[in-house]
Scaffold this motif. Structure first.
Motif, PDB file in Angstrom:
ATOM      1  N   ASP A 174       0.789  -1.228   0.000  1.00  0.00           N
ATOM      2  CA  ASP A 174       0.000   0.000   0.000  1.00  0.00           C
ATOM      3  C   ASP A 174       0.825   1.283   0.000  1.00  0.00           C
ATOM      4  O   ASP A 174       0.267   2.377   0.151  1.00  0.00           O
ATOM      5  CB  ASP A 174      -0.959   0.028   1.202  1.00  0.00           C
ATOM      6  N   SER A 175       2.158   1.178  -0.159  1.00  0.00           N
ATOM      7  CA  SER A 175       2.942   2.408  -0.143  1.00  0.00           C
ATOM      8  C   SER A 175       4.222   2.258  -0.955  1.00  0.00           C
ATOM      9  O   SER A 175       4.646   1.145  -1.295  1.00  0.00           O
ATOM     10  CB  SER A 175       3.293   2.823   1.292  1.00  0.00           C
ATOM     11  N   PHE A 176       4.830   3.399  -1.234  1.00  0.00           N
ATOM     12  CA  PHE A 176       6.058   3.454  -2.025  1.00  0.00           C
ATOM     13  C   PHE A 176       6.993   4.458  -1.364  1.00  0.00           C
ATOM     14  O   PHE A 176       6.567   5.541  -0.957  1.00  0.00           O
ATOM     15  CB  PHE A 176       5.739   3.907  -3.453  1.00  0.00           C
ATOM     16  N   GLU A 177       8.273   4.083  -1.247  1.00  0.00           N
ATOM     17  CA  GLU A 177       9.297   4.966  -0.700  1.00  0.00           C
ATOM     18  C   GLU A 177      10.344   5.233  -1.769  1.00  0.00           C
ATOM     19  O   GLU A 177      11.055   4.316  -2.195  1.00  0.00           O
ATOM     20  CB  GLU A 177       9.964   4.330   0.528  1.00  0.00           C
ATOM     21  N   PRO A 178      10.491   6.480  -2.242  1.00  0.00           N
ATOM     22  CA  PRO A 178      11.496   6.783  -3.262  1.00  0.00           C
ATOM     23  C   PRO A 178      12.901   6.854  -2.666  1.00  0.00           C
ATOM     24  O   PRO A 178      13.074   6.936  -1.449  1.00  0.00           O
ATOM     25  CB  PRO A 178      11.054   8.141  -3.793  1.00  0.00           C
ATOM     26  N   ARG A 179      13.890   6.822  -3.540  1.00  0.00           N
ATOM     27  CA  ARG A 179      15.285   6.916  -3.105  1.00  0.00           C
ATOM     28  C   ARG A 179      15.518   8.244  -2.372  1.00  0.00           C
ATOM     29  O   ARG A 179      14.802   9.230  -2.572  1.00  0.00           O
ATOM     30  CB  ARG A 179      16.225   6.788  -4.308  1.00  0.00           C
ATOM     31  N   ASP A 180      16.544   8.259  -1.525  1.00  0.00           N
ATOM     32  CA  ASP A 180      16.807   9.405  -0.655  1.00  0.00           C
ATOM     33  C   ASP A 180      16.983  10.709  -1.421  1.00  0.00           C
ATOM     34  O   ASP A 180      16.559  11.765  -0.950  1.00  0.00           O
ATOM     35  CB  ASP A 180      18.050   9.155   0.193  1.00  0.00           C
ATOM     36  N   ALA A 181      17.624  10.652  -2.594  1.00  0.00           N
ATOM     37  CA  ALA A 181      17.967  11.877  -3.322  1.00  0.00           C
ATOM     38  C   ALA A 181      16.760  12.627  -3.848  1.00  0.00           C
ATOM     39  O   ALA A 181      16.874  13.803  -4.214  1.00  0.00           O
ATOM     40  CB  ALA A 181      18.915  11.556  -4.479  1.00  0.00           C
ATOM     41  N   VAL A 182      15.575  11.964  -3.901  1.00  0.00           N
ATOM     42  CA  VAL A 182      14.379  12.650  -4.410  1.00  0.00           C
ATOM     43  C   VAL A 182      13.211  12.596  -3.433  1.00  0.00           C
ATOM     44  O   VAL A 182      12.087  12.946  -3.792  1.00  0.00           O
ATOM     45  CB  VAL A 182      13.952  12.092  -5.790  1.00  0.00           C
ATOM     46  N   LYS A 183      13.463  12.190  -2.201  1.00  0.00           N
ATOM     47  CA  LYS A 183      12.372  12.164  -1.220  1.00  0.00           C
ATOM     48  C   LYS A 183      11.742  13.544  -1.043  1.00  0.00           C
ATOM     49  O   LYS A 183      10.513  13.693  -1.003  1.00  0.00           O
ATOM     50  CB  LYS A 183      12.876  11.641   0.125  1.00  0.00           C
ATOM     51  N   GLY A 184      12.585  14.570  -0.907  1.00  0.00           N
ATOM     52  CA  GLY A 184      12.054  15.921  -0.750  1.00  0.00           C
ATOM     53  C   GLY A 184      11.351  16.413  -1.998  1.00  0.00           C
ATOM     54  O   GLY A 184      10.332  17.118  -1.914  1.00  0.00           O
ATOM     55  N   ASP A 185      11.869  16.050  -3.175  1.00  0.00           N
ATOM     56  CA  ASP A 185      11.228  16.425  -4.432  1.00  0.00           C
ATOM     57  C   ASP A 185       9.794  15.900  -4.454  1.00  0.00           C
ATOM     58  O   ASP A 185       8.846  16.623  -4.801  1.00  0.00           O
ATOM     59  CB  ASP A 185      11.980  15.843  -5.634  1.00  0.00           C
ATOM     60  N   VAL A 186       9.640  14.614  -4.098  1.00  0.00           N
ATOM     61  CA  VAL A 186       8.316  13.996  -4.076  1.00  0.00           C
ATOM     62  C   VAL A 186       7.403  14.718  -3.090  1.00  0.00           C
ATOM     63  O   VAL A 186       6.245  15.058  -3.409  1.00  0.00           O
ATOM     64  CB  VAL A 186       8.431  12.500  -3.724  1.00  0.00           C
ATOM     65  N   ALA A 187       7.899  14.995  -1.888  1.00  0.00           N
ATOM     66  CA  ALA A 187       7.082  15.674  -0.883  1.00  0.00           C
ATOM     67  C   ALA A 187       6.614  17.034  -1.375  1.00  0.00           C
ATOM     68  O   ALA A 187       5.433  17.392  -1.245  1.00  0.00           O
ATOM     69  CB  ALA A 187       7.875  15.825   0.417  1.00  0.00           C
ATOM     70  N   ARG A 188       7.530  17.798  -1.934  1.00  0.00           N
ATOM     71  CA  ARG A 188       7.163  19.156  -2.372  1.00  0.00           C
ATOM     72  C   ARG A 188       6.221  19.144  -3.575  1.00  0.00           C
ATOM     73  O   ARG A 188       5.392  20.040  -3.719  1.00  0.00           O
ATOM     74  CB  ARG A 188       8.438  19.961  -2.640  1.00  0.00           C
ATOM     75  N   MET A 189       6.322  18.126  -4.434  1.00  0.00           N
ATOM     76  CA  MET A 189       5.362  18.006  -5.539  1.00  0.00           C
ATOM     77  C   MET A 189       3.963  17.707  -5.007  1.00  0.00           C
ATOM     78  O   MET A 189       2.969  18.282  -5.481  1.00  0.00           O
ATOM     79  CB  MET A 189       5.819  16.926  -6.519  1.00  0.00           C
ATOM     80  N   ILE A 190       3.883  16.799  -4.052  1.00  0.00           N
ATOM     81  CA  ILE A 190       2.581  16.458  -3.469  1.00  0.00           C
ATOM     82  C   ILE A 190       1.956  17.684  -2.798  1.00  0.00           C
ATOM     83  O   ILE A 190       0.763  17.976  -2.977  1.00  0.00           O
ATOM     84  CB  ILE A 190       2.738  15.311  -2.453  1.00  0.00           C
ATOM     85  N   LEU A 191       2.745  18.426  -2.044  1.00  0.00           N
ATOM     86  CA  LEU A 191       2.196  19.567  -1.313  1.00  0.00           C
ATOM     87  C   LEU A 191       1.866  20.732  -2.256  1.00  0.00           C
ATOM     88  O   LEU A 191       0.908  21.472  -2.009  1.00  0.00           O
ATOM     89  CB  LEU A 191       3.164  19.981  -0.211  1.00  0.00           C
ATOM     90  N   TYR A 192       2.618  20.872  -3.346  1.00  0.00           N
ATOM     91  CA  TYR A 192       2.216  21.833  -4.384  1.00  0.00           C
ATOM     92  C   TYR A 192       0.814  21.505  -4.888  1.00  0.00           C
ATOM     93  O   TYR A 192      -0.040  22.399  -5.008  1.00  0.00           O
ATOM     94  CB  TYR A 192       3.209  21.789  -5.556  1.00  0.00           C
ATOM     95  N   MET A 193       0.569  20.228  -5.200  1.00  0.00           N
ATOM     96  CA  MET A 193      -0.737  19.846  -5.739  1.00  0.00           C
ATOM     97  C   MET A 193      -1.856  20.154  -4.754  1.00  0.00           C
ATOM     98  O   MET A 193      -2.956  20.575  -5.139  1.00  0.00           O
ATOM     99  CB  MET A 193      -0.728  18.366  -6.098  1.00  0.00           C
TER     100      MET A 193
END
Length: 277
Positions: free
Chosen positions: A183-202
């Motif tokens: 039920d979940s996915f964890e991206p590599r460390d180098a883009v964890k923040g990128d993913v978070a900020r994209m989600i919160l932008y949306m």
């Protein structure tokens, strides 16, 4: 195809160039008053100039007031069709060490811009905010917003599917550093923040007032088709753990200058994540 280092080599733009970009807003973008004149830019950072122009109605606010102000600012944008996203991603995610390639989000692999499509080792267009979470599909709007669309390996994209984001699971053999469970996915460390900020932008951009669902993060997984993605507490942790790097900042600027003419405010001001959530 060469492996890409976890920290990428885009240099932060010169202040003068970034200031010029901040002020030279295309006609389709926010109509910002830039009538005030500053004669000496030497002690001004690019973000300070944006605060005086693009973000001027958000600076000093917190909580729901900040979220509402940012929504009003970033909702003024140009839009793309889904077919236009291909060419946009070739520009926004270009490999700084090889302009013929793009960098794939989850694997970090540098791959030919033309190697896109549906085959297993092609790259395709990943909706980081899974399009089923709010049922917006690929229609113009959230379905084509390149602030959260990224090039990804086809099979890795399929493995992620529409799962929420959280820590843990089994490591992907095809994409070391990424983990997944049922039920979940964890991206590599180098883009964890990128993913978070994209989600919160949306979550800020699509607030239910333009015919699309009101997208919101929550602190759970298994959100299914609800217009929600979790896990918020983990996304906040990831944003702190992996602050914006030069590649992410450059990408934000290209989207602003060349395509949508709006910005992801959490790249310019990562501290606004805690100020809102």
């Amino acid at each position: 195809m060469s492996a890409q280092p976890s920290r990428r080599s885009w240099r932060r733009p010169l202040v003068v160039a970034a200031v010029a970009a901040a002020l030279a807003v295309p006609s389709a973008a926010v109509a910002t008053d830039t009538s005030s004149t500053v004669t000496d830019w030497s002690d001004r950072t690019a973000v300070q100039v944006l605060d005086d122009t693009y973000y001027q109605d958000a600076v000093g606010k917190t909580g729901p007031e900040l979220k509402a102000a940012l929504h009003t600012i970033i909702r003024k944008q140009s839009t793309l069709s889904y077919s236009q996203v291909w060419d946009a991603l070739r520009s926004t995610d270009e490999d700084p060490n090889n302009p013929a390639n793009v960098i794939l989000l989850y694997t970090g692999r540098s791959q030919s811009k033309t190697a896109n499509g549906g085959d297993a080792d092609d790259w395709n267009r990943e909706h980081v905010w899974a399009k089923s979470h709010g049922d917006f599909g690929t229609v113009t709007g959230p379905g084509t917003d390149i602030h959260h669309l990224r090039p990804t390996d086809v099979s890795v994209n399929s493995t992620r599917g529409n799962k929420d984001f959280d820590n843990g699971g089994q490591q992907l053999s095809e994409a070391p550093g990424n983990y997944t469970d049922s039920d979940s996915f964890e991206p590599r460390d180098a883009v964890k923040g990128d993913v978070a900020r994209m989600i919160l932008y949306m979550a800020v951009r699509y607030d239910g007032d333009d015919g699309f669902a009101d997208l919101e993060p929550n602190d759970q997984v298994n959100n299914g088709s609800a217009p929600a993605i979790g896990r918020l507490s983990v996304l906040k942790q990831w944003s702190l753990q992996d602050p914006p790097d030069a590649f992410e900042e450059h990408r934000n600027q290209v989207i602003y200058d060349q395509y949508q003419h709006n910005r992801n405010p959490f790249i310019d001001h990562p501290e606004w994540v805690d100020a809102i959530w």
